[in-house]
Enzyme design. Structure first.
Site, PDB file in Angstrom:
ATOM      1  CE1 TYR A   1      -3.197  -2.868   0.396  1.00 42.46           C
ATOM      2  CE2 TYR A   1      -3.554  -2.245   2.679  1.00 42.46           C
ATOM      3  CZ  TYR A   1      -3.828  -3.066   1.602  1.00 42.46           C
ATOM      4  OH  TYR A   1      -4.757  -4.062   1.746  1.00 42.46           O
TER       5      TYR A   1
ATOM      6  CG  LEU B   1     -18.098   0.002   4.138  1.00 36.07           C
ATOM      7  CD1 LEU B   1     -17.674   1.432   4.452  1.00 36.07           C
ATOM      8  CD2 LEU B   1     -19.378  -0.363   4.890  1.00 36.07           C
TER       9      LEU B   1
ATOM     10  NE  ARG C   1      -8.458   5.416   2.957  1.00 35.71           N
ATOM     11  CZ  ARG C   1      -7.929   6.102   1.972  1.00 35.71           C
ATOM     12  NH1 ARG C   1      -7.784   5.548   0.786  1.00 35.71           N
ATOM     13  NH2 ARG C   1      -7.556   7.342   2.154  1.00 35.71           N
ATOM     14  CB  SER C   2     -14.162   6.504   5.843  1.00 33.44           C
ATOM     15  OG  SER C   2     -14.637   7.785   5.477  1.00 33.44           O
TER      16      SER C   2
ATOM     17  NE  ARG D   1     -17.869   9.248   3.885  1.00 33.25           N
ATOM     18  CZ  ARG D   1     -17.977  10.378   3.202  1.00 33.25           C
ATOM     19  NH1 ARG D   1     -19.054  11.127   3.350  1.00 33.25           N
ATOM     20  NH2 ARG D   1     -17.037  10.755   2.367  1.00 33.25           N
TER      21      ARG D   1
ATOM     22  CG  ASN E   1     -17.827   3.707   8.546  1.00 29.17           C
ATOM     23  OD1 ASN E   1     -18.995   4.015   8.323  1.00 29.17           O
ATOM     24  ND2 ASN E   1     -16.863   3.841   7.640  1.00 29.17           N
TER      25      ASN E   1
HETATM   26  N1  NAP Z   1      -6.014  -8.196   1.741  1.00 29.11           N
HETATM   27  C1  NAP Z   1      -6.371  -7.613   0.613  1.00 29.11           C
HETATM   28  O1  NAP Z   1      -6.046  -8.101  -0.482  1.00 29.11           O
HETATM   29  C2  NAP Z   1      -7.183  -6.356   0.650  1.00 29.11           C
HETATM   30  C3  NAP Z   1      -7.848  -5.952  -0.512  1.00 29.11           C
HETATM   31  C4  NAP Z   1      -8.607  -4.792  -0.450  1.00 29.11           C
HETATM   32  C5  NAP Z   1      -8.710  -4.069   0.726  1.00 29.11           C
HETATM   33  N2  NAP Z   1      -8.020  -4.480   1.834  1.00 29.11           N
HETATM   34  C6  NAP Z   1      -8.094  -3.707   3.109  1.00 29.11           C
HETATM   35  O2  NAP Z   1      -9.470  -3.460   3.407  1.00 29.11           O
HETATM   36  C7  NAP Z   1      -9.677  -2.056   3.588  1.00 29.11           C
HETATM   37  C8  NAP Z   1     -11.091  -1.671   3.194  1.00 29.11           C
HETATM   38  O3  NAP Z   1     -11.347  -1.931   1.834  1.00 29.11           O
HETATM   39  P1  NAP Z   1     -11.517  -0.742   0.764  1.00 29.11           P
HETATM   40  O4  NAP Z   1     -10.835   0.464   1.316  1.00 29.11           O
HETATM   41  O5  NAP Z   1     -11.080  -1.238  -0.548  1.00 29.11           O
HETATM   42  O6  NAP Z   1     -13.100  -0.573   0.678  1.00 29.11           O
HETATM   43  P2  NAP Z   1     -14.308  -0.262   1.716  1.00 29.11           P
HETATM   44  O7  NAP Z   1     -13.786  -0.043   3.077  1.00 29.11           O
HETATM   45  O8  NAP Z   1     -15.336  -1.322   1.484  1.00 29.11           O
HETATM   46  O9  NAP Z   1     -14.912   1.075   1.124  1.00 29.11           O
HETATM   47  C9  NAP Z   1     -14.214   2.279   1.167  1.00 29.11           C
HETATM   48  C10 NAP Z   1     -15.037   3.299   0.408  1.00 29.11           C
HETATM   49  O10 NAP Z   1     -16.293   3.504   1.060  1.00 29.11           O
HETATM   50  C11 NAP Z   1     -16.465   4.882   1.347  1.00 29.11           C
HETATM   51  N3  NAP Z   1     -17.079   4.976   2.670  1.00 29.11           N
HETATM   52  C12 NAP Z   1     -16.564   4.541   3.848  1.00 29.11           C
HETATM   53  N4  NAP Z   1     -17.443   4.727   4.845  1.00 29.11           N
HETATM   54  C13 NAP Z   1     -18.526   5.319   4.299  1.00 29.11           C
HETATM   55  C14 NAP Z   1     -19.770   5.740   4.818  1.00 29.11           C
HETATM   56  N5  NAP Z   1     -20.056   5.601   6.118  1.00 29.11           N
HETATM   57  N6  NAP Z   1     -20.648   6.319   3.956  1.00 29.11           N
HETATM   58  C15 NAP Z   1     -20.362   6.475   2.642  1.00 29.11           C
HETATM   59  N7  NAP Z   1     -19.192   6.070   2.090  1.00 29.11           N
HETATM   60  C16 NAP Z   1     -18.285   5.491   2.911  1.00 29.11           C
HETATM   61  C17 NAP Z   1     -15.092   5.501   1.314  1.00 29.11           C
HETATM   62  O11 NAP Z   1     -15.186   6.834   0.852  1.00 29.11           O
HETATM   63  P3  NAP Z   1     -14.756   8.091   1.785  1.00 29.11           P
HETATM   64  O12 NAP Z   1     -13.255   7.931   1.978  1.00 29.11           O
HETATM   65  O13 NAP Z   1     -15.128   9.264   0.946  1.00 29.11           O
HETATM   66  O14 NAP Z   1     -15.523   7.971   3.065  1.00 29.11           O
HETATM   67  C18 NAP Z   1     -14.355   4.640   0.295  1.00 29.11           C
HETATM   68  O15 NAP Z   1     -14.551   5.114  -1.016  1.00 29.11           O
HETATM   69  C19 NAP Z   1      -8.560  -1.435   2.739  1.00 29.11           C
HETATM   70  O16 NAP Z   1      -8.368  -0.061   3.051  1.00 29.11           O
HETATM   71  C20 NAP Z   1      -7.404  -2.349   3.053  1.00 29.11           C
HETATM   72  O17 NAP Z   1      -6.833  -2.003   4.300  1.00 29.11           O
HETATM   73  C21 NAP Z   1      -7.291  -5.637   1.831  1.00 29.11           C
END
Ligand code: NAP
Length: 289
Positions: free
Chosen positions: A49, A188, A228-229, A234, A238
């Protein structure tokens, strides 16, 4: 309210953690500082990352004691040969500014590197004390069985994509059978859940947000999650999912949202054959996270 923990092979994993993949937009240490202030105690990063330095800096800025934080990082699929693995772990510890992480994971499997070799690096890190606990991410049930069989140290965690659009029944059952904690990434749906009518209806009827309903649905399955946000409101909201309970009917309605092609992190060249029926073909653009 303190975040409940999942226990697995001696690890105590706060059920709601904070994700730091920059894939959804720019990233700064401020986000992690905000998350710590809001009460998150589980922070997820990865060598890949490029956020380890900021993740390490945030607790120092807040003077948070190291023992209060469950710190997770991962070794990339290119670095699973033993010597590369050890070098990657050293680089992670340096960037994070710590002597050990609480959980070290293999980030993705690599078909060119036997699981036996990859788990050697993991076990060694645990025996040397630079990883308090070890885990794997993005393993299907076959690879997980192989890793459990071959790894000389207990694997405590499987991290994998999970949200209402993706059926993870088989992987979840394998984790339960072997006493692993399941940590859901993209909980999410990386933003895809926010236009969902069923989730919006349940959220409105309970005076909650769609994100809170989606996260609560995971918590009630004893699954941890790392949303993540970048937005302070948020980030705090969350985490606020421990004072309501979804009914059996609501849980069933959310589970029924699973669909073929529900998978988001699906990079071609890295993904194993997924366990769910109707898995979408790997994504040539290689978006992972
Ligand atoms: N092991 C792996 O291969 C792998 C793969 C993918 C991800 N990950 C980990 O998992 C974490 C989370 O996954 P992700 O970041 O891809 O996706 P996520 O957490 O499912 O979604 C993040 C998105 O949702 C929005 N969001 C968050 N809370 C919100 C709310 N309450 N209302 C509206 N929108 C909201 C965020 O926008 P805003 O920032 O504008 O709030 C962002 O665009 C990553 O950061 C990483 O640490 C691991």
């Amino acid at each position: 309210m303190p975040t409940p923990v999942l226990q697995a092979h001696g690890a105590e994993i706060p059920m709601l953690g904070f994700g730091t993949s920059p894939i959804t937009g720019g990233f700064s240490a401020d986000e992690v500082v905000t998350a710590l202030r809001a009460g998150y105690r589980h922070i997820d990063t990865a060598r890949k990352y490029g956020t380890e330095r900021e993740v390490g800096e945030a607790p120092r800025r807040r003077a948070s004691p190291r023992r209060d934080i469950f710190l997770v990082t991962k070794v990339s699929h290119e670095n699973l040969h033993e010597a590369d693995f050890a070098r990657s772990v050293d680089e992670s510890l340096t960037a994070l500014g710590v002597d050990a992480v609480d959980l070290l994971m293999i980030h993705w499997p690599n078909i060119a590197i036997p699981v036996a070799e990859a788990v050697k690096g993991l076990a060694k890190a645990k025996r040397q004390g630079v990883a308090r606990h070890i885990g794997v991410a993005n393993f299907n049930t076959t690879l997980l069985a192989e890793a459990l069989h071959l790894c000389p140290e207990p694997i405590a965690v499987l991290q994998a994509e999970y949200h209402p659009y993706l059926d993870q029944t088989k992987v979840l059952a394998a984790c339960r059978q072997h006493g692993l904690a399941f940590v859901a990434y993209c909980p999410l749906g990386r933003g895809r859940l926010f236009g969902d009518k069923v989730l919006a209806e349940i959220a409105a009827s309970r005076g909650r947000t769609v994100a809170q309903v989606a996260l609560r649905w995971l918590m009630q399955q004893n699954v941890a999650a790392i949303p993540r946000s970048s937005n302070p409101e948020r980030i705090a909201a969350n985490l606020d999912v421990f004072d309501f309970t979804l009914s059996d009917d609501e849980i069933a309605r959310i589970a029924a949202l699973k669909r073929p092609n529900g998978r988001i992190a699906n990079p071609a060249g890295r993904v194993p054959p997924w366990d769910e029926a109707g898995a979408n073909p790997p994504d040539a653009a290689g978006q992972s996270g």
